[in-house]
Design a protein around this motif. Structure first.
Motif, short mmCIF file in Angstrom:
data_model
loop_
_atom_site.label_atom_id
_atom_site.label_comp_id
_atom_site.label_asym_id
_atom_site.label_seq_id
_atom_site.Cartn_x
_atom_site.Cartn_y
_atom_site.Cartn_z
N GLN A 145 35.02 43.19 70.29
CA GLN A 145 34.66 41.91 69.72
C GLN A 145 34.94 41.93 68.21
O GLN A 145 34.57 42.87 67.52
CB GLN A 145 33.19 41.60 69.98
N GLY A 146 35.65 40.92 67.73
CA GLY A 146 36.02 40.85 66.33
C GLY A 146 37.32 41.56 65.99
O GLY A 146 37.82 41.44 64.88
N ALA A 147 37.88 42.31 66.96
CA ALA A 147 39.14 43.02 66.74
C ALA A 147 40.29 42.19 67.30
O ALA A 147 40.10 41.26 68.09
CB ALA A 147 39.10 44.38 67.42
N SER A 148 41.50 42.53 66.88
CA SER A 148 42.68 41.83 67.39
C SER A 148 43.80 42.81 67.68
O SER A 148 43.99 43.79 66.95
CB SER A 148 43.16 40.76 66.39
N LEU A 149 44.54 42.53 68.75
CA LEU A 149 45.70 43.34 69.12
C LEU A 149 46.88 42.40 69.31
O LEU A 149 46.80 41.42 70.06
CB LEU A 149 45.44 44.10 70.42
N THR A 150 47.97 42.70 68.62
CA THR A 150 49.21 41.93 68.75
C THR A 150 50.26 42.81 69.41
O THR A 150 50.49 43.95 68.98
CB THR A 150 49.72 41.47 67.38
N LEU A 151 50.90 42.28 70.45
CA LEU A 151 52.00 42.96 71.13
C LEU A 151 53.30 42.35 70.64
O LEU A 151 53.50 41.14 70.74
CB LEU A 151 51.88 42.82 72.64
N GLN A 152 54.19 43.17 70.11
CA GLN A 152 55.46 42.68 69.62
C GLN A 152 56.44 42.49 70.76
O GLN A 152 56.32 43.11 71.83
CB GLN A 152 56.04 43.64 68.58
N PRO A 153 57.45 41.62 70.58
CA PRO A 153 58.47 41.44 71.61
C PRO A 153 59.09 42.77 72.02
O PRO A 153 59.38 43.62 71.18
CB PRO A 153 59.50 40.53 70.92
N GLY A 154 59.27 42.95 73.32
CA GLY A 154 59.87 44.18 73.84
C GLY A 154 58.88 45.23 74.27
O GLY A 154 59.27 46.24 74.88
N VAL A 155 57.60 45.03 73.99
CA VAL A 155 56.58 45.98 74.42
C VAL A 155 56.43 45.94 75.94
O VAL A 155 56.42 44.87 76.55
CB VAL A 155 55.23 45.70 73.74
N VAL A 156 56.33 47.11 76.55
CA VAL A 156 56.11 47.22 78.00
C VAL A 156 54.78 47.94 78.22
O VAL A 156 54.57 49.04 77.70
CB VAL A 156 57.25 48.00 78.68
N LEU A 157 53.90 47.33 78.99
CA LEU A 157 52.62 47.93 79.36
C LEU A 157 52.58 48.16 80.86
O LEU A 157 52.85 47.24 81.64
CB LEU A 157 51.44 47.06 78.94
N LYS A 158 52.26 49.39 81.24
CA LYS A 158 52.16 49.76 82.65
C LYS A 158 50.77 50.38 82.89
O LYS A 158 50.59 51.59 82.76
CB LYS A 158 53.25 50.76 83.03
N PRO A 159 49.78 49.54 83.21
CA PRO A 159 48.41 50.04 83.33
C PRO A 159 48.27 51.06 84.46
O PRO A 159 49.01 51.06 85.44
CB PRO A 159 47.60 48.77 83.63
N SER A 160 47.29 51.94 84.30
CA SER A 160 46.93 52.88 85.36
C SER A 160 46.29 52.12 86.51
O SER A 160 45.64 51.08 86.32
CB SER A 160 45.95 53.93 84.83
N ILE A 161 46.47 52.62 87.73
CA ILE A 161 45.88 51.99 88.90
C ILE A 161 44.36 51.98 88.78
O ILE A 161 43.73 53.00 88.50
CB ILE A 161 46.31 52.73 90.18
N GLY A 162 43.77 50.81 88.99
CA GLY A 162 42.32 50.69 88.95
C GLY A 162 41.74 50.57 87.56
O GLY A 162 40.52 50.51 87.40
N TYR A 163 42.59 50.51 86.54
CA TYR A 163 42.13 50.36 85.17
C TYR A 163 42.60 49.02 84.62
O TYR A 163 43.53 48.41 85.14
CB TYR A 163 42.62 51.50 84.29
N TYR A 164 41.99 48.60 83.54
CA TYR A 164 42.21 47.25 83.04
C TYR A 164 42.36 47.25 81.53
O TYR A 164 42.00 48.20 80.85
CB TYR A 164 41.04 46.33 83.43
N LEU A 165 42.88 46.13 81.03
CA LEU A 165 42.87 45.84 79.61
C LEU A 165 41.79 44.79 79.40
O LEU A 165 41.92 43.64 79.84
CB LEU A 165 44.23 45.31 79.15
N TYR A 166 40.71 45.18 78.75
CA TYR A 166 39.57 44.30 78.54
C TYR A 166 39.69 43.63 77.18
O TYR A 166 39.87 44.31 76.17
CB TYR A 166 38.26 45.08 78.59
#
Length: 199
Positions: A145-166
């Motif tokens: 809360q209060g933080a920010s994350l910016t993903l730049q063009p071309g970024v690839v995210l491959k989450p682990s099975i059963g895990y999330y980006l909250y």
């Protein structure tokens, strides 16, 4: 303490819980170097945020670089234009309850996992930049809360099975038609290359 290493070769170290380069607090600046054939991690930093650039991590038995802090110590490493080849686990492993990583231009091939593993919480303002052939693998990664994350063009995210980006703070993902931001499976070789090493 403080260590500055430039144009050095560190090889065949590690074993019994130790690594080629081990940092416990303090600071490390590593540039234009080779870190190879460790019996464990190439670089293992605890409670420190090293600056590493133009360095090759080759055939280390575990991770190329393993970086961790315990909250409230912020993990804010800078890794730029490094090459990770043939390491026995991840190219880069990041773990902290307070993350603001700065990674760009890193490349990888032949690692067991051609990926940047990220777990913990993003705090403050952070940006993830693309790294050729190295997808990000978030595992229970949260944006505080209060933080920010910016993903730049071309970024690839491959989450682990059963895990999330909250997302409790702010997430901005603005790709382009020529360089989309991709969320996909760790098994998807079409984006970010062969991250799980299954061919």
């Amino acid at each position: 303490g403080q260590a500055t290493l430039d144009n050095v070769i560190v090889s065949y170290g590690g074993g019994s819980g130790y690594d080629n380069i081990q940092v416990n607090g303090g600071s490390l600046t590593l540039t234009n170097s080779l870190v190879a054939y460790s019996n464990s991690d190439g670089v293992h930093a605890t409670g420190a945020s090293p600056t590493i650039s133009n360095t090759t991590f080759l055939n280390n038995a575990n991770n190329g670089a393993y970086l961790t802090t315990s909250s409230p110590t912020v993990l804010s490493p800078t890794l730029a234009n490094n090459t990770f080849t043939g390491n026995g686990s991840y190219a880069v492993y990041l773990s902290s309850g307070a993350l603001t990583p700065n990674l760009s231009g890193n490349t990888g091939s032949g690692n067991t996992y051609n990926a940047i593993y990220v777990t913990g919480s993003i705090t403050g303002t952070a940006t993830l930049s693309p790294n050729p052939n190295l997808a990000y693998r978030p595992a229970s990664l949260s944006i505080s809360q209060g933080a920010s994350l910016t993903l730049q063009p071309g970024v690839v995210l491959k989450p682990s099975i059963g895990y999330y980006l909250y997302v409790y703070g702010s997430l901005t993902a603005q790709g382009t038609s020529g360089s989309p931001i991709v969320f996909t499976s760790f098994k998807d070789d079409g984006y970010g290359g062969d991250s799980n090493g299954d061919g």
